[in-house]
Design a protein around this motif. Sequence first.
Motif, PDB file in Angstrom:
ATOM      1  N   GLU A  63       0.849  -1.190   0.000  1.00  0.00           N
ATOM      2  CA  GLU A  63       0.000   0.000   0.000  1.00  0.00           C
ATOM      3  C   GLU A  63       0.880   1.233   0.000  1.00  0.00           C
ATOM      4  OE1 GLU A  63      -2.089  -1.004   3.503  1.00  0.00           O
ATOM      5  OE2 GLU A  63      -0.578  -0.204   4.860  1.00  0.00           O
ATOM      6  N   TYR A  64       0.332   2.328  -0.479  1.00  0.00           N
ATOM      7  CA  TYR A  64       1.052   3.589  -0.428  1.00  0.00           C
ATOM      8  C   TYR A  64       1.116   4.084   1.012  1.00  0.00           C
ATOM      9  CZ  TYR A  64       0.918   4.051  -5.526  1.00  0.00           C
ATOM     10  OH  TYR A  64       1.095   3.857  -6.871  1.00  0.00           O
ATOM     11  N   ILE A  65       2.203   4.770   1.330  1.00  0.00           N
ATOM     12  CA  ILE A  65       2.362   5.347   2.662  1.00  0.00           C
ATOM     13  C   ILE A  65       1.687   6.711   2.682  1.00  0.00           C
ATOM     14  CG2 ILE A  65       3.997   6.006   4.449  1.00  0.00           C
ATOM     15  CD1 ILE A  65       4.078   3.056   3.616  1.00  0.00           C
ATOM     16  N   ARG A  66       0.817   6.925   3.640  1.00  0.00           N
ATOM     17  CA  ARG A  66       0.173   8.237   3.745  1.00  0.00           C
ATOM     18  C   ARG A  66      -0.085   8.523   5.212  1.00  0.00           C
ATOM     19  NH1 ARG A  66      -5.740   8.152   2.725  1.00  0.00           N
ATOM     20  NH2 ARG A  66      -5.400   9.817   1.230  1.00  0.00           N
ATOM     21  N   HIS A  67       0.135   9.754   5.609  1.00  0.00           N
ATOM     22  CA  HIS A  67      -0.093  10.167   6.995  1.00  0.00           C
ATOM     23  C   HIS A  67      -0.375  11.661   7.016  1.00  0.00           C
ATOM     24  CE1 HIS A  67       4.159  11.525   6.808  1.00  0.00           C
ATOM     25  NE2 HIS A  67       4.351  10.385   6.186  1.00  0.00           N
ATOM     26  N   PRO A  68      -1.110  12.140   8.004  1.00  0.00           N
ATOM     27  CA  PRO A  68      -1.452  13.564   8.055  1.00  0.00           C
ATOM     28  C   PRO A  68      -0.202  14.435   8.110  1.00  0.00           C
ATOM     29  CG  PRO A  68      -2.754  12.310   9.626  1.00  0.00           C
ATOM     30  CD  PRO A  68      -1.685  11.394   9.130  1.00  0.00           C
ATOM     31  N   GLY A  69      -0.292  15.617   7.542  1.00  0.00           N
ATOM     32  CA  GLY A  69       0.806  16.569   7.640  1.00  0.00           C
ATOM     33  C   GLY A  69       1.509  16.817   6.318  1.00  0.00           C
ATOM     34  N   GLN A  70       2.723  17.310   6.412  1.00  0.00           N
ATOM     35  CA  GLN A  70       3.536  17.623   5.254  1.00  0.00           C
ATOM     36  C   GLN A  70       4.905  16.981   5.411  1.00  0.00           C
ATOM     37  OE1 GLN A  70       3.503  21.912   5.279  1.00  0.00           O
ATOM     38  NE2 GLN A  70       1.437  22.040   4.439  1.00  0.00           N
ATOM     39  N   GLU A  71       5.616  16.848   4.305  1.00  0.00           N
ATOM     40  CA  GLU A  71       6.899  16.137   4.342  1.00  0.00           C
ATOM     41  C   GLU A  71       7.923  16.842   3.462  1.00  0.00           C
ATOM     42  OE1 GLU A  71       8.315  11.456   3.861  1.00  0.00           O
ATOM     43  OE2 GLU A  71       6.243  12.018   4.305  1.00  0.00           O
ATOM     44  N   PHE A  72       9.134  16.946   3.988  1.00  0.00           N
ATOM     45  CA  PHE A  72      10.274  17.504   3.273  1.00  0.00           C
ATOM     46  C   PHE A  72      11.274  16.377   3.063  1.00  0.00           C
ATOM     47  CE2 PHE A  72      14.694  18.987   3.894  1.00  0.00           C
ATOM     48  CZ  PHE A  72      14.836  19.827   2.801  1.00  0.00           C
ATOM     49  N   ALA A  73      11.757  16.202   1.840  1.00  0.00           N
ATOM     50  CA  ALA A  73      12.722  15.147   1.531  1.00  0.00           C
ATOM     51  C   ALA A  73      13.928  15.758   0.825  1.00  0.00           C
ATOM     52  CB  ALA A  73      12.083  14.084   0.655  1.00  0.00           C
ATOM     53  N   TYR A  74      15.123  15.468   1.338  1.00  0.00           N
ATOM     54  CA  TYR A  74      16.371  15.993   0.774  1.00  0.00           C
ATOM     55  C   TYR A  74      17.317  14.812   0.574  1.00  0.00           C
ATOM     56  CZ  TYR A  74      20.766  18.608   0.444  1.00  0.00           C
ATOM     57  OH  TYR A  74      21.976  19.121   0.030  1.00  0.00           O
ATOM     58  N   VAL A  75      17.799  14.620  -0.639  1.00  0.00           N
ATOM     59  CA  VAL A  75      18.652  13.478  -0.947  1.00  0.00           C
ATOM     60  C   VAL A  75      20.092  13.762  -0.522  1.00  0.00           C
ATOM     61  CG1 VAL A  75      19.519  11.953  -2.745  1.00  0.00           C
ATOM     62  CG2 VAL A  75      17.177  12.817  -2.870  1.00  0.00           C
ATOM     63  N   LEU A  76      20.580  12.942   0.406  1.00  0.00           N
ATOM     64  CA  LEU A  76      21.946  13.077   0.908  1.00  0.00           C
ATOM     65  C   LEU A  76      22.951  12.369   0.010  1.00  0.00           C
ATOM     66  CD1 LEU A  76      21.167  12.336   4.661  1.00  0.00           C
ATOM     67  CD2 LEU A  76      21.627  14.576   3.669  1.00  0.00           C
ATOM     68  N   SER A  77      22.555  11.222  -0.523  1.00  0.00           N
ATOM     69  CA  SER A  77      23.418  10.477  -1.442  1.00  0.00           C
ATOM     70  C   SER A  77      22.550   9.582  -2.313  1.00  0.00           C
ATOM     71  CB  SER A  77      24.442   9.638  -0.678  1.00  0.00           C
ATOM     72  OG  SER A  77      23.817   8.634   0.094  1.00  0.00           O
ATOM     73  N   GLY A  78      23.054   9.270  -3.506  1.00  0.00           N
ATOM     74  CA  GLY A  78      22.287   8.447  -4.430  1.00  0.00           C
ATOM     75  C   GLY A  78      21.202   9.244  -5.130  1.00  0.00           C
ATOM     76  N   ALA A  79      20.163   8.548  -5.542  1.00  0.00           N
ATOM     77  CA  ALA A  79      19.048   9.184  -6.238  1.00  0.00           C
ATOM     78  C   ALA A  79      17.774   8.398  -5.954  1.00  0.00           C
ATOM     79  CB  ALA A  79      19.316   9.232  -7.745  1.00  0.00           C
ATOM     80  N   ILE A  80      16.638   9.093  -5.995  1.00  0.00           N
ATOM     81  CA  ILE A  80      15.364   8.446  -5.694  1.00  0.00           C
ATOM     82  C   ILE A  80      14.288   8.842  -6.705  1.00  0.00           C
ATOM     83  CG2 ILE A  80      15.824   8.343  -3.208  1.00  0.00           C
ATOM     84  CD1 ILE A  80      13.765  10.674  -2.909  1.00  0.00           C
TER      85      ILE A  80
ATOM     86  N   SER B  56      -0.375  13.434   3.178  1.00  0.00           N
ATOM     87  CA  SER B  56      -1.632  12.689   3.229  1.00  0.00           C
ATOM     88  C   SER B  56      -1.943  12.049   1.877  1.00  0.00           C
ATOM     89  CB  SER B  56      -2.789  13.602   3.650  1.00  0.00           C
ATOM     90  OG  SER B  56      -3.082  14.561   2.646  1.00  0.00           O
ATOM     91  N   VAL B  57      -1.205  12.473   0.841  1.00  0.00           N
ATOM     92  CA  VAL B  57      -1.295  11.822  -0.464  1.00  0.00           C
ATOM     93  C   VAL B  57      -0.345  10.617  -0.429  1.00  0.00           C
ATOM     94  CG1 VAL B  57      -0.926  12.052  -2.947  1.00  0.00           C
ATOM     95  CG2 VAL B  57      -1.798  13.993  -1.620  1.00  0.00           C
ATOM     96  N   GLY B  58      -0.864   9.426  -0.716  1.00  0.00           N
ATOM     97  CA  GLY B  58      -0.053   8.220  -0.638  1.00  0.00           C
ATOM     98  C   GLY B  58       1.211   8.329  -1.478  1.00  0.00           C
ATOM     99  N   HIS B  59       2.327   7.845  -0.933  1.00  0.00           N
ATOM    100  CA  HIS B  59       3.610   7.980  -1.615  1.00  0.00           C
ATOM    101  C   HIS B  59       4.555   6.862  -1.205  1.00  0.00           C
ATOM    102  CE1 HIS B  59       3.844  10.088   2.255  1.00  0.00           C
ATOM    103  NE2 HIS B  59       5.129   9.727   2.275  1.00  0.00           N
ATOM    104  N   VAL B  60       5.538   6.579  -2.042  1.00  0.00           N
ATOM    105  CA  VAL B  60       6.613   5.646  -1.716  1.00  0.00           C
ATOM    106  C   VAL B  60       7.918   6.199  -2.261  1.00  0.00           C
ATOM    107  CG1 VAL B  60       5.178   3.573  -1.613  1.00  0.00           C
ATOM    108  CG2 VAL B  60       6.214   4.235  -3.788  1.00  0.00           C
ATOM    109  N   TYR B  61       9.011   5.889  -1.565  1.00  0.00           N
ATOM    110  CA  TYR B  61      10.354   6.265  -1.993  1.00  0.00           C
ATOM    111  C   TYR B  61      10.988   5.054  -2.674  1.00  0.00           C
ATOM    112  CZ  TYR B  61      10.431  10.381   1.172  1.00  0.00           C
ATOM    113  OH  TYR B  61      10.178  11.564   1.813  1.00  0.00           O
ATOM    114  N   LEU B  62      11.576   5.264  -3.851  1.00  0.00           N
ATOM    115  CA  LEU B  62      12.274   4.200  -4.558  1.00  0.00           C
ATOM    116  C   LEU B  62      13.685   4.666  -4.894  1.00  0.00           C
ATOM    117  CD1 LEU B  62       9.471   3.232  -7.125  1.00  0.00           C
ATOM    118  CD2 LEU B  62       9.881   2.221  -4.870  1.00  0.00           C
ATOM    119  N   SER B  63      14.664   3.824  -4.627  1.00  0.00           N
ATOM    120  CA  SER B  63      16.044   4.156  -4.963  1.00  0.00           C
ATOM    121  C   SER B  63      16.293   3.885  -6.439  1.00  0.00           C
ATOM    122  CB  SER B  63      17.001   3.328  -4.101  1.00  0.00           C
ATOM    123  OG  SER B  63      18.344   3.644  -4.408  1.00  0.00           O
ATOM    124  N   THR B  64      16.943   4.826  -7.123  1.00  0.00           N
ATOM    125  CA  THR B  64      17.261   4.647  -8.539  1.00  0.00           C
ATOM    126  C   THR B  64      18.770   4.646  -8.777  1.00  0.00           C
ATOM    127  OG1 THR B  64      17.071   7.041  -8.938  1.00  0.00           O
ATOM    128  CG2 THR B  64      15.095   5.701  -9.299  1.00  0.00           C
TER     129      THR B  64
END
Length: 223
Positions: free
Chosen positions: A139-156, A179-187
Amino acid sequence: MASSRDADKQRSFSKEAMGARLRAIRKEKGFTLKQLSQASGVALSTLSKAELGQTALSYEKFVAIALALDVDMSVLLQPDGEQPSNRLNGKVIKASMQDQHDYQTATYRHQFFFSEISGKVMTPIVATVFSRSVDEFSEYIRHPGQEFAYVLSGAIRLVFENGEEIRLKRDEAAYFDSSVGHVYLSTSKTPARVLAVCTDVPERGVDVGQRTPVAGRKKARSI
């Protein structure tokens, strides 16, 4: 002197430790497994397996369980029965990567920063992303609120349930409605490392909503 491998093991927050912690808090709050499942929306089978140390919980499920138990999420992330300290109350706290306990699922390895502090309005997480396909999630991950994502190494690749997706490489960032369902994938060739900062959830008791199954998945899998 302990080896680095021994030190890593000591900092790891195992599924068994999390399960024991969850069971103790649930009983302290007077919930049966069935009642907690109904209140949180987390499947009874998932809760049972989590308490037995047979499965790891995703961030989303941590949020839902904490809301249902009416506790700060940091309470669930304390090893060995420790209690999170009081709110900041004007203090400034420093932390290092080496001091953080990690919690690993099939798709991510999480390091929750400042889990010893209760009442935070943000949850900072350094995540190592192992997943490479949406099919690895039930299932997609979703939870209340907002999210900030910053890539430290690699790519997603950030894939959303509404069909949108965004690609990020090192030193690039995204900010989105979690709150919008999402997933992180490494590329990248090696697992990507991402700094994710999630805002606090709404007032306790607010419905966190229904999770959206990933299309094509026939068998549920805890993440």
